[in-house]
Design a protein around this motif. Structure first.
Motif, PDB file in Angstrom:
ATOM      1  N   ILE A  82      43.015  41.569  45.856  1.00  0.00           N
ATOM      2  CA  ILE A  82      43.944  42.471  45.170  1.00  0.00           C
ATOM      3  C   ILE A  82      44.089  42.074  43.698  1.00  0.00           C
ATOM      4  O   ILE A  82      44.089  42.929  42.814  1.00  0.00           O
ATOM      5  N   LEU A  83      44.169  40.767  43.421  1.00  0.00           N
ATOM      6  CA  LEU A  83      44.214  40.303  42.025  1.00  0.00           C
ATOM      7  C   LEU A  83      42.922  40.667  41.291  1.00  0.00           C
ATOM      8  O   LEU A  83      42.953  41.049  40.119  1.00  0.00           O
ATOM      9  N   ARG A  84      41.789  40.556  41.974  1.00  0.00           N
ATOM     10  CA  ARG A  84      40.510  40.937  41.373  1.00  0.00           C
ATOM     11  C   ARG A  84      40.515  42.423  41.014  1.00  0.00           C
ATOM     12  O   ARG A  84      40.044  42.817  39.950  1.00  0.00           O
ATOM     13  N   HIS A  85      41.054  43.239  41.894  1.00  0.00           N
ATOM     14  CA  HIS A  85      41.120  44.681  41.628  1.00  0.00           C
ATOM     15  C   HIS A  85      42.002  44.970  40.414  1.00  0.00           C
ATOM     16  O   HIS A  85      41.651  45.795  39.565  1.00  0.00           O
ATOM     17  N   ALA A  86      43.141  44.301  40.333  1.00  0.00           N
ATOM     18  CA  ALA A  86      44.025  44.495  39.176  1.00  0.00           C
ATOM     19  C   ALA A  86      43.320  44.046  37.896  1.00  0.00           C
ATOM     20  O   ALA A  86      43.454  44.681  36.847  1.00  0.00           O
ATOM     21  N   ASP A  87      42.545  42.966  37.985  1.00  0.00           N
ATOM     22  CA  ASP A  87      41.812  42.464  36.827  1.00  0.00           C
ATOM     23  C   ASP A  87      40.732  43.458  36.388  1.00  0.00           C
ATOM     24  O   ASP A  87      40.550  43.693  35.190  1.00  0.00           O
ATOM     25  N   LEU A  88      40.026  44.058  37.339  1.00  0.00           N
ATOM     26  CA  LEU A  88      39.041  45.090  37.004  1.00  0.00           C
ATOM     27  C   LEU A  88      39.713  46.260  36.293  1.00  0.00           C
ATOM     28  O   LEU A  88      39.188  46.785  35.305  1.00  0.00           O
ATOM     29  N   ALA A  89      40.873  46.659  36.792  1.00  0.00           N
ATOM     30  CA  ALA A  89      41.610  47.756  36.161  1.00  0.00           C
ATOM     31  C   ALA A  89      42.063  47.365  34.759  1.00  0.00           C
ATOM     32  O   ALA A  89      42.025  48.181  33.834  1.00  0.00           O
ATOM     33  N   LEU A  90      42.471  46.109  34.593  1.00  0.00           N
ATOM     34  CA  LEU A  90      42.889  45.627  33.275  1.00  0.00           C
ATOM     35  C   LEU A  90      41.746  45.738  32.270  1.00  0.00           C
ATOM     36  O   LEU A  90      41.921  46.226  31.149  1.00  0.00           O
ATOM     37  N   TYR A  91      40.560  45.290  32.654  1.00  0.00           N
ATOM     38  CA  TYR A  91      39.434  45.344  31.726  1.00  0.00           C
ATOM     39  C   TYR A  91      38.987  46.778  31.458  1.00  0.00           C
ATOM     40  O   TYR A  91      38.530  47.086  30.359  1.00  0.00           O
ATOM     41  N   ALA A  92      39.159  47.656  32.423  1.00  0.00           N
ATOM     42  CA  ALA A  92      38.879  49.067  32.187  1.00  0.00           C
ATOM     43  C   ALA A  92      39.876  49.632  31.177  1.00  0.00           C
ATOM     44  O   ALA A  92      39.509  50.412  30.287  1.00  0.00           O
ATOM     45  N   ALA A  93      41.139  49.229  31.284  1.00  0.00           N
ATOM     46  CA  ALA A  93      42.156  49.675  30.319  1.00  0.00           C
ATOM     47  C   ALA A  93      41.828  49.151  28.924  1.00  0.00           C
ATOM     48  O   ALA A  93      41.929  49.883  27.937  1.00  0.00           O
ATOM     49  N   LYS A  94      41.425  47.888  28.832  1.00  0.00           N
ATOM     50  CA  LYS A  94      41.075  47.309  27.530  1.00  0.00           C
ATOM     51  C   LYS A  94      39.892  48.043  26.902  1.00  0.00           C
ATOM     52  O   LYS A  94      39.835  48.216  25.689  1.00  0.00           O
ATOM     53  N   GLY A  97      40.798  51.088  24.825  1.00  0.00           N
ATOM     54  CA  GLY A  97      41.456  50.911  23.535  1.00  0.00           C
ATOM     55  C   GLY A  97      42.842  50.317  23.702  1.00  0.00           C
ATOM     56  O   GLY A  97      43.242  49.889  24.774  1.00  0.00           O
ATOM     57  N   ARG A  98      43.581  50.310  22.625  1.00  0.00           N
ATOM     58  CA  ARG A  98      44.909  49.685  22.604  1.00  0.00           C
ATOM     59  C   ARG A  98      45.929  50.526  23.372  1.00  0.00           C
ATOM     60  O   ARG A  98      45.851  51.737  23.416  1.00  0.00           O
ATOM     61  N   ASN A  99      46.901  49.813  23.957  1.00  0.00           N
ATOM     62  CA  ASN A  99      48.043  50.459  24.619  1.00  0.00           C
ATOM     63  C   ASN A  99      47.627  51.443  25.715  1.00  0.00           C
ATOM     64  O   ASN A  99      48.104  52.570  25.753  1.00  0.00           O
ATOM     65  N   GLN A 100      46.776  50.988  26.581  1.00  0.00           N
ATOM     66  CA  GLN A 100      46.285  51.813  27.678  1.00  0.00           C
ATOM     67  C   GLN A 100      46.599  51.154  29.011  1.00  0.00           C
ATOM     68  O   GLN A 100      46.819  49.949  29.085  1.00  0.00           O
ATOM     69  N   TYR A 101      46.573  51.951  30.060  1.00  0.00           N
ATOM     70  CA  TYR A 101      46.676  51.412  31.410  1.00  0.00           C
ATOM     71  C   TYR A 101      45.640  52.102  32.281  1.00  0.00           C
ATOM     72  O   TYR A 101      45.143  53.179  31.954  1.00  0.00           O
ATOM     73  N   CYS A 102      45.288  51.430  33.348  1.00  0.00           N
ATOM     74  CA  CYS A 102      44.290  51.964  34.260  1.00  0.00           C
ATOM     75  C   CYS A 102      44.653  51.521  35.673  1.00  0.00           C
ATOM     76  O   CYS A 102      45.059  50.378  35.887  1.00  0.00           O
ATOM     77  N   PHE A 103      44.500  52.420  36.618  1.00  0.00           N
ATOM     78  CA  PHE A 103      44.726  52.096  38.020  1.00  0.00           C
ATOM     79  C   PHE A 103      43.399  51.755  38.674  1.00  0.00           C
ATOM     80  O   PHE A 103      42.376  52.382  38.382  1.00  0.00           O
ATOM     81  N   TYR A 104      43.414  50.770  39.552  1.00  0.00           N
ATOM     82  CA  TYR A 104      42.193  50.393  40.260  1.00  0.00           C
ATOM     83  C   TYR A 104      41.727  51.539  41.144  1.00  0.00           C
ATOM     84  O   TYR A 104      42.513  52.199  41.808  1.00  0.00           O
ATOM     85  N   GLU A 105      40.435  51.763  41.096  1.00  0.00           N
ATOM     86  CA  GLU A 105      39.793  52.690  42.025  1.00  0.00           C
ATOM     87  C   GLU A 105      38.418  52.111  42.334  1.00  0.00           C
ATOM     88  O   GLU A 105      37.870  51.321  41.555  1.00  0.00           O
ATOM     89  N   LYS A 106      37.859  52.493  43.447  1.00  0.00           N
ATOM     90  CA  LYS A 106      36.612  51.892  43.914  1.00  0.00           C
ATOM     91  C   LYS A 106      35.462  52.054  42.935  1.00  0.00           C
ATOM     92  O   LYS A 106      34.543  51.248  42.913  1.00  0.00           O
ATOM     93  N   THR A 107      35.505  53.078  42.096  1.00  0.00           N
ATOM     94  CA  THR A 107      34.429  53.260  41.113  1.00  0.00           C
ATOM     95  C   THR A 107      34.357  52.082  40.139  1.00  0.00           C
ATOM     96  O   THR A 107      33.290  51.809  39.588  1.00  0.00           O
ATOM     97  N   LEU A 108      35.468  51.365  39.949  1.00  0.00           N
ATOM     98  CA  LEU A 108      35.445  50.196  39.069  1.00  0.00           C
ATOM     99  C   LEU A 108      34.568  49.098  39.651  1.00  0.00           C
ATOM    100  O   LEU A 108      33.925  48.352  38.907  1.00  0.00           O
ATOM    101  N   ASP A 109      34.525  48.976  40.986  1.00  0.00           N
ATOM    102  CA  ASP A 109      33.636  48.004  41.625  1.00  0.00           C
ATOM    103  C   ASP A 109      32.183  48.339  41.319  1.00  0.00           C
ATOM    104  O   ASP A 109      31.382  47.457  41.004  1.00  0.00           O
ATOM    105  N   VAL A 110      31.845  49.611  41.406  1.00  0.00           N
ATOM    106  CA  VAL A 110      30.473  50.058  41.137  1.00  0.00           C
ATOM    107  C   VAL A 110      30.110  49.762  39.683  1.00  0.00           C
ATOM    108  O   VAL A 110      29.026  49.243  39.388  1.00  0.00           O
ATOM    109  N   GLU A 111      31.023  50.071  38.769  1.00  0.00           N
ATOM    110  CA  GLU A 111      30.775  49.808  37.352  1.00  0.00           C
ATOM    111  C   GLU A 111      30.565  48.320  37.104  1.00  0.00           C
ATOM    112  O   GLU A 111      29.684  47.921  36.346  1.00  0.00           O
ATOM    113  N   GLN A 112      31.365  47.476  37.769  1.00  0.00           N
ATOM    114  CA  GLN A 112      31.252  46.027  37.621  1.00  0.00           C
ATOM    115  C   GLN A 112      29.903  45.544  38.148  1.00  0.00           C
ATOM    116  O   GLN A 112      29.242  44.723  37.521  1.00  0.00           O
ATOM    117  N   GLU A 113      29.491  46.063  39.293  1.00  0.00           N
ATOM    118  CA  GLU A 113      28.192  45.683  39.860  1.00  0.00           C
ATOM    119  C   GLU A 113      27.058  46.093  38.929  1.00  0.00           C
ATOM    120  O   GLU A 113      26.109  45.333  38.723  1.00  0.00           O
TER     121      GLU A 113
END
Length: 127
Positions: A82-94, A97-113
């Motif tokens: 769960i922490l890994r998922h939040a971290d993936l979402a954090l890097y997607a938000a970064k 650009g600035r002042n963004q947020y992102c919710f974890y979704e499974k597509t982030l795993d695919v992008e990371q791979e």
């Protein structure tokens, strides 16, 4: 860092918890977030609170916030997953650009791979 922590605490509700994970990263545990709209509202409030300038002696610091979310019970796995998922979402938000947020979704795993595969291929090509 103390001012940022104070602003986060002041923005959260009494039942919420905040802890510093390290560096400039904080982890929030937010019970009673009932839906995505509640989470989005809180994300906007946090970004607004953190966007205010911080006066330090004779200087002013302007900061921004990037927020990565994962929502339970929709997300599954053990605490580290769960922490890994939040971290993936954090890097997607970064990456957005600035002042963004992102919710974890499974597509982030695919992008990371895909990113890891590209990095591996690049290292092999350089060798």
């Amino acid at each position: 860092l103390c001012t940022v922590a104070q602003r986060v605490r002041e923005t959260l509700r009494p039942e919420d918890s905040v802890s510093r994970l390290g560096g400039d990263e904080f982890g929030l545990l937010l019970p009673h977030i009932h839906d995505l709209e509640d989470a989005q509202h809180l994300a906007h409030r946090l970004i607004q609170a953190l966007n205010q300038p911080i006066e330090m002696d004779t200087q002013v610091a302007n900061i921004s916030a990037s927020i990565g979310w994962t929502i339970l019970p929709g997300d599954t796995g053990d605490a580290l997953q769960i922490l890994r998922h939040a971290d993936l979402a954090l890097y997607a938000a970064k990456a957005r650009g600035r002042n963004q947020y992102c919710f974890y979704e499974k597509t982030l795993d695919v992008e990371q791979e895909q990113l890891m595969e590209m990095l591996t291929m690049t290292q092999e090509a350089l060798e």
